[in-house]
Design an enzyme around this catalytic site. Sequence first.
Site, mmCIF file in Angstrom:
data_model
loop_
_atom_site.group_PDB
_atom_site.id
_atom_site.type_symbol
_atom_site.label_atom_id
_atom_site.label_comp_id
_atom_site.label_asym_id
_atom_site.label_seq_id
_atom_site.Cartn_x
_atom_site.Cartn_y
_atom_site.Cartn_z
ATOM 1 N N GLY A 57 47.484 46.878 40.630
ATOM 2 C CA GLY A 57 46.651 46.983 39.435
ATOM 3 C C GLY A 57 47.397 46.452 38.221
ATOM 4 O O GLY A 57 46.804 45.855 37.319
ATOM 5 N N SER A 58 48.708 46.657 38.207
ATOM 6 C CA SER A 58 49.530 46.153 37.090
ATOM 7 C C SER A 58 49.491 44.626 37.058
ATOM 8 O O SER A 58 49.388 44.017 35.987
ATOM 9 C CB SER A 58 50.981 46.615 37.246
ATOM 10 N N TRP A 87 47.773 54.028 31.040
ATOM 11 C CA TRP A 87 48.961 53.808 31.843
ATOM 12 C C TRP A 87 49.793 52.702 31.194
ATOM 13 O O TRP A 87 49.244 51.818 30.550
ATOM 14 C CB TRP A 87 48.549 53.404 33.274
ATOM 15 N N HIS A 188 45.032 56.343 44.853
ATOM 16 C CA HIS A 188 43.848 55.962 44.073
ATOM 17 C C HIS A 188 42.617 56.104 44.982
ATOM 18 O O HIS A 188 42.744 56.500 46.136
ATOM 19 C CB HIS A 188 43.995 54.547 43.532
ATOM 20 N N ASN A 251 53.537 34.938 41.068
ATOM 21 C CA ASN A 251 53.133 35.120 42.453
ATOM 22 C C ASN A 251 52.682 36.565 42.616
ATOM 23 O O ASN A 251 53.500 37.469 42.752
ATOM 24 C CB ASN A 251 54.262 34.804 43.426
ATOM 25 N N ARG A 253 50.273 37.355 44.937
ATOM 26 C CA ARG A 253 49.427 37.375 46.135
ATOM 27 C C ARG A 253 49.639 38.638 46.974
ATOM 28 O O ARG A 253 50.772 39.047 47.205
ATOM 29 C CB ARG A 253 49.723 36.160 47.019
ATOM 30 N N GLU A 332 51.141 70.692 42.726
ATOM 31 C CA GLU A 332 51.880 69.627 42.044
ATOM 32 C C GLU A 332 51.031 69.121 40.870
ATOM 33 O O GLU A 332 49.855 68.793 41.052
ATOM 34 C CB GLU A 332 52.168 68.475 43.012
HETATM 35 C C1 LIG Z 1 44.789 52.888 34.025
HETATM 36 C C2 LIG Z 1 45.753 52.227 34.977
HETATM 37 N N1 LIG Z 1 45.967 50.904 34.848
HETATM 38 C C3 LIG Z 1 46.816 50.255 35.662
HETATM 39 C C4 LIG Z 1 47.497 50.911 36.663
HETATM 40 C C5 LIG Z 1 48.457 50.157 37.531
HETATM 41 O O1 LIG Z 1 48.055 50.119 38.869
HETATM 42 P P1 LIG Z 1 49.138 49.893 40.012
HETATM 43 O O2 LIG Z 1 49.832 51.179 40.240
HETATM 44 O O3 LIG Z 1 48.316 49.461 41.200
HETATM 45 O O4 LIG Z 1 50.068 48.831 39.557
HETATM 46 C C6 LIG Z 1 47.334 52.276 36.824
HETATM 47 C C7 LIG Z 1 48.088 52.980 37.846
HETATM 48 O O5 LIG Z 1 48.001 54.114 38.161
HETATM 49 C C8 LIG Z 1 46.438 52.966 35.949
HETATM 50 O O6 LIG Z 1 46.251 54.285 36.050
#
Ligand SMILES: Cc1ncc(COP(=O)(O)O)c(C=O)c1O
Length: 396
Positions: A57-58, A87, A188, A251, A253, A332
């Site tokens: 996601g990042s 995040w 997730h 990269n 991928r 937790e």
């Molecule tokens: C709102 C939000 N954006 C981006 C991300 C990043 O996702 P990833 O952990 O797959 O890199 C997260 C991760 O928990 C998130 O909560």
Amino acid sequence: MIKLIKSTFYEEDKTKQALTKFITKAKILSFGPECIKFEENFSQYQKRKFTVFVNSGSSANLAIIQALLNLGRLKRGDLVGFSALTWSTNAMPLIELGLNAVPIDVELDTLNVSSNKLLEALKQYPIKALFITNLLGFCDDLEVIKDICKKRNILLIEDNCEALGSKYKNKLLGNFGLASTFSFYVGHHMSTIEGGAICTDDEELATMLKLVRAHGWDRNLSLSNQKAIRDKYQVNSTFYSRYTFYDLGYNFRPTEINGFIGNVQITYLDAILEKRNKNFVEVSDRIYKKTDLYIPIRYSHMDFHSNFAVPVICVSPKVRDELVKRCEGIVEIRPIVGGDMTQQPFFNKYMQKYTHMGKQSNADIIHKQGLYFGNNPELTRKEIVSIIKLFCTDPL
Ligand SMILES: Cc1ncc(COP(=O)(O)O)c(C=O)c1O
């Protein structure tokens, strides 16, 4: 101890067995047909024309900002609004790519940016884009936000990494803006171990995202888009075309392993979301009613709420701190997502000019008075009962 994350996958045994068979037989394990099939499956699920599958996601967040810069729809130095409660890697790409990351406060009762908070920020900051987070599956008046953005020519992008499956105004979250990002990290809504995606209906943007995902080259573009870019840059020989880098990329991928898992897990997605929703409604119905202890979270304006954690905002830091102690060894817990970004060291280091916006904000209150526990599909009845009991007994 009731853990935040209980398993890597839904139907873990079945998924691991299928994965073992797949790996034994697969001819390639780097990006290939399983990834492309997952993109098609995900587009169909999300009701978007294009999905670009990436390795987290990042990466999805960094890729969408890079793609908008490559296309000239954003320019270095532009102001981009983001939800102050989010995040780290929602705000970080903005800073990394030379934009001004303007925090926008959230509402206490939805944890999300509302049209009122956006309008307040717009009085001072002429933002070019809003990278809004649909935090923990909730949203505020996203439709009004969309209209404001449209009227003022502000690009709306949704970080939907925490809201896969949530619906507002009968529309899936992630379908309100130009593009949206997703995370398939363990824990997730749906896991590909690590993984992420960007969805959009804009072909030019999807094409640029594919270029950004892999080195800036054109190998994963459709034949017609490949031809168009080669014609534009007069790249005529196959010898060079495979090694021509058209714009800035990375990269990002994913592998066939992630693609295969995605194709298995997406068949369970509706079941996962139903179970989590049922858990959430049951526990929140009991916990949020304790208004002497907690500030209730409002979600009755939404058609379906989908999350992987249950947030609890206490009426005071004292109640929260007592609860933290009480949960030790039983449930937790953790802060609400990444907390108030304006209080994070990275934000102070690079965006000091905006840190004053965090003073006396709702994001600050949630940072100091909030916590969350996991909501996974494998929660047992006994665990649900023990969570309700723990949170509904006065901790002071
Ligand atoms: C709102 C939000 N954006 C981006 C991300 C990043 O996702 P990833 O952990 O797959 O890199 C997260 C991760 O928990 C998130 O909560």
